[in-house]
Structure formats: C-alpha cells, structure tokens
Design a protein around this motif. Structure first.
Motif, PDB file in Angstrom:
ATOM      1  N   GLN A 293      33.846  68.667  29.815  1.00 31.27           N
ATOM      2  CA  GLN A 293      34.923  68.560  28.822  1.00 31.27           C
ATOM      3  C   GLN A 293      36.173  67.948  29.452  1.00 31.27           C
ATOM      4  OE1 GLN A 293      34.792  69.456  25.325  1.00 31.27           O
ATOM      5  NE2 GLN A 293      36.579  68.092  25.544  1.00 31.27           N
ATOM      6  N   GLN A 294      36.450  68.317  30.705  1.00 27.20           N
ATOM      7  CA  GLN A 294      37.581  67.703  31.394  1.00 27.20           C
ATOM      8  C   GLN A 294      37.374  66.200  31.531  1.00 27.20           C
ATOM      9  OE1 GLN A 294      37.097  70.674  34.692  1.00 27.20           O
ATOM     10  NE2 GLN A 294      39.327  70.546  34.812  1.00 27.20           N
ATOM     11  N   GLY A 295      36.139  65.806  31.817  1.00 27.00           N
ATOM     12  CA  GLY A 295      35.836  64.387  31.917  1.00 27.00           C
ATOM     13  C   GLY A 295      35.998  63.690  30.574  1.00 27.00           C
ATOM     14  N   VAL A 296      35.552  64.344  29.503  1.00 27.32           N
ATOM     15  CA  VAL A 296      35.717  63.796  28.148  1.00 27.32           C
ATOM     16  C   VAL A 296      37.196  63.576  27.856  1.00 27.32           C
ATOM     17  CG1 VAL A 296      35.493  64.313  25.687  1.00 27.32           C
ATOM     18  CG2 VAL A 296      33.579  64.789  27.256  1.00 27.32           C
ATOM     19  N   ASP A 297      38.009  64.581  28.127  1.00 27.02           N
ATOM     20  CA  ASP A 297      39.446  64.504  27.840  1.00 27.02           C
ATOM     21  C   ASP A 297      40.145  63.424  28.665  1.00 27.02           C
ATOM     22  OD1 ASP A 297      39.033  66.626  26.126  1.00 27.02           O
ATOM     23  OD2 ASP A 297      39.754  68.150  27.544  1.00 27.02           O
ATOM     24  N   ALA A 298      39.629  63.188  29.892  1.00 25.51           N
ATOM     25  CA  ALA A 298      40.252  62.186  30.765  1.00 25.51           C
ATOM     26  C   ALA A 298      39.756  60.777  30.477  1.00 25.51           C
ATOM     27  CB  ALA A 298      39.964  62.531  32.225  1.00 25.51           C
ATOM     28  N   GLY A 299      38.650  60.649  29.723  1.00 25.84           N
ATOM     29  CA  GLY A 299      38.147  59.324  29.366  1.00 25.84           C
ATOM     30  C   GLY A 299      37.145  58.743  30.329  1.00 25.84           C
ATOM     31  N   VAL A 300      36.429  59.610  31.092  1.00 20.87           N
ATOM     32  CA  VAL A 300      35.424  59.046  31.998  1.00 20.87           C
ATOM     33  C   VAL A 300      34.265  58.477  31.180  1.00 20.87           C
ATOM     34  CG1 VAL A 300      36.026  60.681  33.832  1.00 20.87           C
ATOM     35  CG2 VAL A 300      34.103  61.192  32.322  1.00 20.87           C
ATOM     36  N   SER A 301      33.597  57.477  31.736  1.00 19.77           N
ATOM     37  CA  SER A 301      32.547  56.781  30.995  1.00 19.77           C
ATOM     38  C   SER A 301      31.133  57.201  31.420  1.00 19.77           C
ATOM     39  CB  SER A 301      32.694  55.267  31.193  1.00 19.77           C
ATOM     40  OG  SER A 301      32.620  54.928  32.567  1.00 19.77           O
ATOM     41  N   ALA A 302      31.001  57.801  32.586  1.00 17.28           N
ATOM     42  CA  ALA A 302      29.679  58.203  33.069  1.00 17.28           C
ATOM     43  C   ALA A 302      29.830  59.324  34.086  1.00 17.28           C
ATOM     44  CB  ALA A 302      28.950  57.017  33.706  1.00 17.28           C
ATOM     45  N   ILE A 303      28.795  60.146  34.182  1.00 12.17           N
ATOM     46  CA  ILE A 303      28.810  61.293  35.096  1.00 12.17           C
ATOM     47  C   ILE A 303      27.485  61.343  35.845  1.00 12.17           C
ATOM     48  CG2 ILE A 303      28.855  63.819  35.268  1.00 12.17           C
ATOM     49  CD1 ILE A 303      30.602  63.878  32.758  1.00 12.17           C
ATOM     50  N   VAL A 304      27.561  61.619  37.156  1.00  7.21           N
ATOM     51  CA  VAL A 304      26.362  61.836  37.943  1.00  7.21           C
ATOM     52  C   VAL A 304      26.480  63.213  38.611  1.00  7.21           C
ATOM     53  CG1 VAL A 304      27.333  60.576  39.941  1.00  7.21           C
ATOM     54  CG2 VAL A 304      24.856  60.979  39.785  1.00  7.21           C
ATOM     55  N   GLN A 305      25.392  63.981  38.523  1.00  7.53           N
ATOM     56  CA  GLN A 305      25.366  65.332  39.080  1.00  7.53           C
ATOM     57  C   GLN A 305      23.928  65.679  39.436  1.00  7.53           C
ATOM     58  OE1 GLN A 305      24.604  68.627  36.902  1.00  7.53           O
ATOM     59  NE2 GLN A 305      25.061  67.841  34.848  1.00  7.53           N
ATOM     60  N   PRO A 306      23.708  66.709  40.272  1.00  7.21           N
ATOM     61  CA  PRO A 306      22.332  67.043  40.663  1.00  7.21           C
ATOM     62  C   PRO A 306      21.483  67.590  39.522  1.00  7.21           C
ATOM     63  CG  PRO A 306      23.923  67.955  42.209  1.00  7.21           C
ATOM     64  CD  PRO A 306      24.699  67.487  41.025  1.00  7.21           C
ATOM     65  N   GLY A 307      22.100  68.341  38.578  1.00 10.04           N
ATOM     66  CA  GLY A 307      21.326  69.043  37.567  1.00 10.04           C
ATOM     67  C   GLY A 307      20.690  70.290  38.165  1.00 10.04           C
ATOM     68  N   GLY A 308      20.081  71.097  37.318  1.00  3.84           N
ATOM     69  CA  GLY A 308      19.398  72.291  37.793  1.00  3.84           C
ATOM     70  C   GLY A 308      20.006  73.588  37.315  1.00  3.84           C
ATOM     71  N   SER A 309      21.047  73.498  36.488  1.00  2.00           N
ATOM     72  CA  SER A 309      21.656  74.708  35.949  1.00  2.00           C
ATOM     73  C   SER A 309      20.870  75.210  34.736  1.00  2.00           C
ATOM     74  CB  SER A 309      23.104  74.427  35.532  1.00  2.00           C
ATOM     75  OG  SER A 309      23.634  75.500  34.788  1.00  2.00           O
TER      76      SER A 309
END
Length: 519
Positions: free
Chosen positions: A476-492
């Motif tokens: 949500q912080q990324g959405v609010d800041a206007g980021v266009s893509a996210i990379v993360q390990p996943g696994g949650s």
C-alpha cells in the motif's frame, strides 16, 4: 637464565631455498655449526658453505626416498632439551649436542594440489612429516631454541646476532608463534584437500556441505596489520590476512576497522554487476548505486542518489578508474575509493587529496567462502550469500509485459536490497537507487525511509524487498508513492493479499523465491 640465547649449532632444511645461501654463509662466518639434509645440503655444498649432513650426526642414512631423515633421537633430543642440569647430563651420556636454531619450511603441498593435473599420490608425497615435527619441537622449546619458518626472517636473525650476540627472548617467542601458525595453516590445507577428494565419504548433509563445514576446523589468521582504530577510537583493531592478499594501497591515511568493513560491503555489491557500476556505502549500507553504459555516468547516478550520505563514505567501481572519474570523485571528500585498476592520470588526481585512501584489488578473487560471526559461546558460520538475482528465474504474479529498462531496474533493485541490512526496502529508477530503507524492526519503517528519501522520484520507480510481505501494508505504501513494479521473495501466508492489492493498482509484482536477510 639469560634473555639472549647464543646460536652455536643450527639445523637448516628448506624446500623454499630463497635467501638460503646468504643466510647460511653468514651463520657459518660467525662460527655456527650447520646441520643440513638432502637438497639443502647439496645447495650448501655447491656454494662451499661448511656443514654436516644429518646422517653424519645420526649415523643412520636417509631412507624411503627421503621420507625418513630427521626423525631421529639425536636430532629431536638436541632440539627439545632444556638447559637444566638433568637434561645436560642426559645429553652428555648419549653424546648429543644442543641445536639452538632450526630453519625449516615445508614441502609445497598447497602449490602441488593447486595444479589441475595433480594426483592423490602427488599430494601425499608432498605432505611433510619431519618438517612439521621439527617445527613443533622447536616452537615448544622456544625459551631456548629459535625456529625460523619464513625466509623473510633470515635478515632479522642475522641482525639479532650482529646486535646482541644471540637471539632475544621476545624474538624467539614471536618466531614460535609464527611457527605454530605456519603448521596450523599447512594442516588446514591438507584437511581441505582430503575432504574434497576422498571418494567414499558419506554425509547426511550432502557433499557440498561436507566441503564447507567440517566436524573440526581451524581458521588461519596471520600477517597482522595494525589498524588506525576499531569501530570507535577507544577500540584497538588489526587486520589479519592470508599471505597471498592482493589488496594494494596507493595512498591515504592508515586504514581503520570501519574503512575495511565498509569497503568489503561496497566491493561485494559492486561485483554483482556486469555493466559499469559505482556503489557508495556508508556504515556498510549502500547509500547510492548507479549503473550505466559508462563509468562516469554511473558515478554521477550514484552520487545523485544521496549527495549527503556519500560524503565521507566508501566508493567502489567495477571498472578501471580514469582521470575524469577521479576528478568527479575528488569534488567531495570520501574515505576510500576501491577499483580493479587506476590509470596513471587518475592516481595523479587523487594525490591532490592525500587523505583519500586509494585501494586496488583483483575483482576476480573468490575470497573466503564463509561468513563468520562471533558469539559469547563461540562462532556461527554460514556460506556466503552468493546467489545472484536473475529476472529469468522470477515468477510474475501481476501486471503485463514491462519494458527492458524497467526489468533492468528491478534486477538492479533486487541486487542492491540483498546488500542492505534487514529489514530492507530499495527503490530504483533509471539505473539509479533513489531510496534505500535499511535496518528497521518493521518493514513498513524501511519503506517509509526509502519513499521519503526518494521524494518525487518514487513515482514510476520499482521497489525491492529482501523478504516477503507479511501483510499488504508495504505494498500500500508503494501504491501511495506511485511505484510501478515490485520484486520480493514471496512465501508469506498472506501473499494473496499483496498480489491482489498490486493487481488492483496495475503494479507488476514478481516473486523470486529467494530471501536475502542480512543481519
């Protein structure tokens, strides 16, 4: 008992014969009786240096192709005997004389096994037996005996004899320590080779694990360099390195603990990149990373990432440093610059700022395989995190096709976040870090720092996280800041919440399957 011990009788048996002739010749000139073996004796004979062969002392020939020559009581009693009356009496009874100095270096096992065509037989024949035995005996008896394992110490011995008429206690003790370090390292090389080349070994953790972690292990620290100070001025510090260290210092003030620690962090990160790259580090965290088609542009990007934090930081380059790059770097003060090479003109530029430490090293060097941290009860060891980011292996969860430049930014971001203290969030735009959030107790805290640092540059940037999102709040912080893509390990367990939020806001999200905690 005198602090200085005369040298009346010396045993010399060396594989590395550098400096041998001059050393032995000067000992002989001072009336020292020299005992020698095999190839060393032949070398002395060729140069008309008086000596006796071991077989003359022991009345027993070298046998088994030289495997047995010094393993004899007449040799070891002469080395191990103390100066008390009981030992003197026993020496007299058996007609044995004291040996006061032993100069030994060992069969070249490490050199032998480094050859690509080496066989097990070759390796075994280069495991020295008599040499380590005499070294350890001499070092044990350092209160009387001087043990020399390094030809670099020959001149020190000769100076001692010239200036003091013998070897002082402090020197004998230092030589003994170096001797035990020498045999310790020698044995560790043998253990390492055999652990990799015994075919019938079995281990529950797999062959690779067996090569890295052993039931019993030793870590060799030698060649100490005193450092300016530790993490703080009231802490003493030293740098221990291997004999083949390739770190060259062209100029600058004496290095401190922090300088080397930060330089290591910068070097590990900059080596992740094949394109021209510059990394700026402060307190082991990257404060600016720039990647471009040329090194000067990469430096400008790294500088512009955070012009405040780079001041007094460490700058690492993955290309030779040119004059123009050196000029750009010296516009501000940095503690250290490290590169694989420098042009002559670049070094002249740095001379105008003599306090800057200018280091050079071989970027192809593998370095140590283990990451070791001290605990109250001992040490914890792990393999270094050498897994490199590659977009080809990632799984895209949301969003459509991204441009080549955007994918490159994602890869840069994930390479950088791997080297940031956890919890870590990194924002990258146009080949440049624009926000780095490091070392926070909660991930949203790291995201707050990165986004605030990026400011308007956050819009259109890409975000990388070193570990999965336990909740979708950071997304949500990324959405609010206007980021266009996210990379993360996943696994949650809550991955679907993050995926859903990214999809609803047209943000491309990639899972790497690899976590990069850095504690």
């Amino acid at each position: 008992m005198s602090d200085v011990k005369e040298v009346k009788r010396a045993l010399i048996s060396v594989s590395d014969k550098s400096g041998l002739v001059e050393f032995a010749s000067k000992l002989a000139d001072q009336g020292v009786e020299i005992i020698s073996t095999g190839g060393t004796a032949r070398k002395l004979k060729e140069n008309d240096i008086p000596h006796k062969e071991v077989s003359e002392i022991t009345s027993f020939p070298e046998i088994l192709g030289g495997r047995v020559k010094t393993l004899h009581p007449y040799i070891h009693v002469g080395i191990l005997a103390k100066e008390d009356e009981e030992h003197k009496k026993q020496l007299e009874e058996h007609g044995i004389s004291y040996i006061d100095l032993v100069a030994i270096n060992l069969y070249p096992f490490e050199e032998t096994v480094s050859k690509p065509d080496v066989t097990m037989d070759d390796a075994l024949e280069n495991i020295d037996i008599g040499g380590p035995t005499m070294i350890r005996a001499s070092a044990k008896n350092w209160p009387r005996v001087s043990i020399v394992v390094d030809p670099g110490n020959y001149s020190d011995i000769l100076k001692e004899l010239d200036n003091h008429g013998g070897i002082r206690e402090s020197v004998r003790k230092e030589l003994a320590l170096k001797a035990f370090q020498h045999t310790n390292y020698y044995d560790s090389v043998i253990v390492d080779y055999l652990s990799k080349n015994i075919d019938d070994k079995e281990t529950d953790t797999g062959e690779d694990d067996a090569e890295v972690f052993k039931e019993k292990d030793s870590i060799e620290f030698f060649n100490k360099t005193s450092l300016r100070y530790g993490e703080n001025p009231h802490q003493n510090a030293a740098f221990y390195h291997t004999e083949d260290v390739d770190l060259r210092m062209h100029q600058g003030k004496e290095l401190s603990f922090n300088n080397l620690n930060d330089t290591e962090a910068a070097l590990n990160l900059v080596k992740e990149f094949t394109d021209p790259c510059v990394v700026a580090v402060k307190h082991t965290n990257p404060c600016g990373v720039g990647v471009s088609d040329d090194l000067l542009t990469a430096y400008r990007k790294a500088y512009d990432s955070d012009p405040v934090s780079i001041f007094g930081g460490i700058v690492a380059l993955n290309r030779p440093c040119s004059e123009e790059v050196a000029e750009a770097i010296t516009e501000i003060f940095v503690e250290v610059v490290i590169a694989p090479q420098y042009s002559r003109e670049a070094l002249e530029v740095f001379k105008k700022k003599p306090d800057i430490r200018v280091l050079e090293t071989d970027y192809g060097r593998e370095g140590t395989k283990l990451d070791i941290k001290p605990l109250t009860w001992g040490y914890i060891c792990q393999e270094k995190d050498n897994k490199t980011a590659s977009v080809k292996t990632w799984e895209q969860k949301t969003g459509g096709n991204l441009s080549e430049d955007k994918m490159k930014d994602l890869e840069i971001a994930y390479k950088v976040v791997k080297h940031v203290k956890s919890n870590a969030i990194v924002l990258v735009k146009d080949g440049q870090t624009v926000g780095v959030g490091a070392g926070q107790m909660k991930r949203v805290g790291s995201a707050d720092i990165a986004i605030k640092e990026a400011g308007e540059k956050a819009k259109g940037s890409v975000m990388a996280s070193d570990a999965f999102f336990p909740f979708n709040d950071t997304v949500q912080q990324g959405v609010d800041a206007g980021v266009s893509a996210i990379v993360q390990p996943g696994g949650s367990k809550r991955d679907e919440d993050s995926i859903k939020l990214a999809e609803e806001n047209n943000i491309a999200m990639f899972f790497t399957g690899t976590r990069h905690f850095k504690h």
